[in-house]
Design a protein around this motif. Structure first.
Motif, PDB file in Angstrom:
ATOM      1  N   VAL A 174      -3.654   5.406   2.291  1.00 59.34           N
ATOM      2  CA  VAL A 174      -2.834   4.518   1.478  1.00 59.34           C
ATOM      3  C   VAL A 174      -3.686   3.917   0.368  1.00 59.34           C
ATOM      4  CG1 VAL A 174      -1.218   3.994   3.351  1.00 59.34           C
ATOM      5  CG2 VAL A 174      -3.218   2.552   3.040  1.00 59.34           C
ATOM      6  N   THR A 175      -3.040   3.602  -0.744  1.00 60.81           N
ATOM      7  CA  THR A 175      -3.702   3.012  -1.901  1.00 60.81           C
ATOM      8  C   THR A 175      -3.029   1.701  -2.247  1.00 60.81           C
ATOM      9  OG1 THR A 175      -4.157   5.235  -2.723  1.00 60.81           O
ATOM     10  CG2 THR A 175      -4.387   3.434  -4.301  1.00 60.81           C
ATOM     11  N   ARG A 176      -3.849   0.653  -2.436  1.00 60.73           N
ATOM     12  CA  ARG A 176      -3.310  -0.672  -2.738  1.00 60.73           C
ATOM     13  C   ARG A 176      -2.540  -0.654  -4.052  1.00 60.73           C
ATOM     14  NH1 ARG A 176      -5.243  -5.996  -1.056  1.00 60.73           N
ATOM     15  NH2 ARG A 176      -7.173  -5.009  -0.385  1.00 60.73           N
ATOM     16  N   TRP A 192       0.860  -1.177   0.000  1.00 63.38           N
ATOM     17  CA  TRP A 192       0.000   0.000   0.000  1.00 63.38           C
ATOM     18  C   TRP A 192       0.903   1.236   0.000  1.00 63.38           C
ATOM     19  CZ3 TRP A 192      -5.444  -0.604   0.573  1.00 63.38           C
ATOM     20  CH2 TRP A 192      -5.861  -1.910   0.814  1.00 63.38           C
TER      21      TRP A 192
END
Length: 129
Positions: free
Chosen positions: A119-121, A100
């Motif tokens: 957070v971004t995967r 992430w």
């Protein structure tokens, strides 16, 4: 000083237990003999409170305009999103079997005592067989 993070984590841990995460922190870069930059990082393990992203948090990332799997993470320490002038950021967390990327710092308490980041995967979790 009051340790707000520990107080909140203790109360919240009853409903949403802390998750162990691996954090790969950006530490600037070094120039290779061929002139190309190479990212410097260090890795550590921490406990984090991971939650769904709220409507208010989404306002912070409205300009990103992306469809993505995002989470809000509360963690002891100061994580950074990308900052080209400071040569830092791009911190990665690993939890739920995926990487992430810190895409948006939302809050930081004290001087890096704890922070809330979005957070971004980046990678898919392994498929169950």
């Amino acid at each position: 000083m009051i340790d707000v993070f520990s107080l909140a984590s203790g109360a919240l841990g009853i409903v949403n237990p802390a998750t162990t995460v691996t954090v790969k922190c950006s530490d600037g870069y070094e120039i290779q003999p061929d002139g190309s930059p190479k990212l410097k990082t260090f890795t550590l393990t921490a406990q984090a409170d991971i939650q769904a992203v709220s409507a208010g948090d989404l306002e912070h990332v409205a300009s990103i305009n992306q469809q993505a799997d995002m989470r809000a993470v509360y963690i002891r320490g100061g994580l950074k999103g990308l900052s080209r002038p400071l040569h830092v950021g791009g911190d990665l967390l690993n939890f739920y079997g995926s990487d992430w990327l810190v895409t948006q710092p939302v809050e930081e308490w004290g001087y890096g005592e704890w922070s809330k980041v979005i957070v971004t995967r980046q990678t898919a979790a392994p498929s169950p067989m």
